[in-house]
Design a protein around this motif. Structure first.
Motif, PDB file in Angstrom:
ATOM      1  N   ALA A 170      11.230-116.317 -49.916  1.00 29.76           N
ATOM      2  CA  ALA A 170      11.873-115.932 -51.173  1.00 29.76           C
ATOM      3  C   ALA A 170      12.968-114.911 -50.914  1.00 29.76           C
ATOM      4  N   TYR A 171      13.943-114.909 -51.806  1.00 34.31           N
ATOM      5  CA  TYR A 171      14.972-113.871 -51.777  1.00 34.31           C
ATOM      6  C   TYR A 171      14.822-113.017 -53.033  1.00 34.31           C
ATOM      7  N   ILE A 172      15.427-111.842 -53.018  1.00 29.37           N
ATOM      8  CA  ILE A 172      15.301-110.912 -54.135  1.00 29.37           C
ATOM      9  C   ILE A 172      16.512-111.056 -55.044  1.00 29.37           C
ATOM     10  N   MET A 209      13.343 -97.129 -51.334  1.00 33.60           N
ATOM     11  CA  MET A 209      12.834 -98.014 -52.385  1.00 33.60           C
ATOM     12  C   MET A 209      13.282 -99.448 -52.128  1.00 33.60           C
ATOM     13  N   HIS A 210      14.537 -99.622 -51.714  1.00 29.47           N
ATOM     14  CA  HIS A 210      15.028-100.958 -51.383  1.00 29.47           C
ATOM     15  C   HIS A 210      14.233-101.554 -50.221  1.00 29.47           C
ATOM     16  N   LEU A 253       7.719 -92.123 -53.217  1.00 30.54           N
ATOM     17  CA  LEU A 253       9.176 -92.106 -53.209  1.00 30.54           C
ATOM     18  C   LEU A 253       9.726 -91.460 -54.477  1.00 30.54           C
ATOM     19  N   SER A 254      10.644 -90.511 -54.298  1.00 28.21           N
ATOM     20  CA  SER A 254      11.267 -89.855 -55.445  1.00 28.21           C
ATOM     21  C   SER A 254      12.455 -90.678 -55.925  1.00 28.21           C
ATOM     22  N   TRP A 276       7.671-114.060 -57.719  1.00 26.22           N
ATOM     23  CA  TRP A 276       7.165-112.790 -58.240  1.00 26.22           C
ATOM     24  C   TRP A 276       8.240-112.122 -59.090  1.00 26.22           C
ATOM     25  N   GLU A 277       7.813-111.125 -59.855  1.00 21.64           N
ATOM     26  CA  GLU A 277       8.738-110.268 -60.596  1.00 21.64           C
ATOM     27  C   GLU A 277       8.222-108.845 -60.495  1.00 21.64           C
ATOM     28  N   CYS A 278       9.134-107.876 -60.567  1.00 20.48           N
ATOM     29  CA  CYS A 278       8.697-106.481 -60.513  1.00 20.48           C
ATOM     30  C   CYS A 278       9.549-105.591 -61.395  1.00 20.48           C
ATOM     31  N   GLN A 279       8.962-104.470 -61.739  1.00 24.69           N
ATOM     32  CA  GLN A 279       9.630-103.371 -62.424  1.00 24.69           C
ATOM     33  C   GLN A 279       9.430-102.134 -61.554  1.00 24.69           C
ATOM     34  N   GLN A 280      10.482-101.366 -61.356  1.00 22.62           N
ATOM     35  CA  GLN A 280      10.390-100.097 -60.629  1.00 22.62           C
ATOM     36  C   GLN A 280      10.437 -98.994 -61.674  1.00 22.62           C
TER      37      GLN A 280
END
Length: 133
Positions: A61-63, A41-42, A33-34, A89-93
């Motif tokens: 879970a919700y985001i 991405m969403h 994905l650019s 969870w946690e994330c970084q894009q």
């Protein structure tokens, strides 16, 4: 699951997993994905949320985007349980070399191998790398 594609990203992700209040493990998701594919991405982040909470054993879970929290940065998200906002969870894009890499981490008690396998089957995912602390 693939071999490590980006050694620097792998090492920096390992540093995030260093011992703290809870033991964590994580996954690097390389996508095709650019930076212009926000909707995709969403959708991928929603799909990853579903995969992780299914194997974390904490319920749905919700985001949480953290837009109202100064401790969050842009492109940082958390999965929190519906009932009591417990961490799932946690994330970084991260936009690297024209495409997104996603760094996800969660409690080490979840079935990480099953998560990695299921994530590898999602659309737009080039490779996944399980990160052990």
């Amino acid at each position: 699951m693939s071999e490590t594609l980006d050694e620097d990203l792998y090492k920096r992700t390992q540093a995030l997993l260093e011992p703290g209040e809870i033991e964590l493990t994580g996954l690097i998701v390389h996508t095709d994905l650019s930076g212009r594919e926000d909707l995709e991405m969403h959708e991928l982040t929603v799909a990853l949320n579903e995969v992780i909470y299914e194997h974390a054993g904490k319920g749905e879970a919700y985001i949480y985007a953290g837009n109202d929290d100064t401790n969050f940065s842009s492109n940082q998200f958390q999965g929190l349980t519906l009932g009591d906002d417990e961490f799932v969870w946690e994330c970084q894009q991260l936009l690297r070399e024209g495409t997104f890499d996603l760094v996800f981490y969660w409690e080490a008690t979840a079935d990480s191998e099953a998560i990695a396998e299921a994530v590898g089957e999602l659309d737009h995912v080039d490779a996944t790398t399980l990160v052990e602390s």
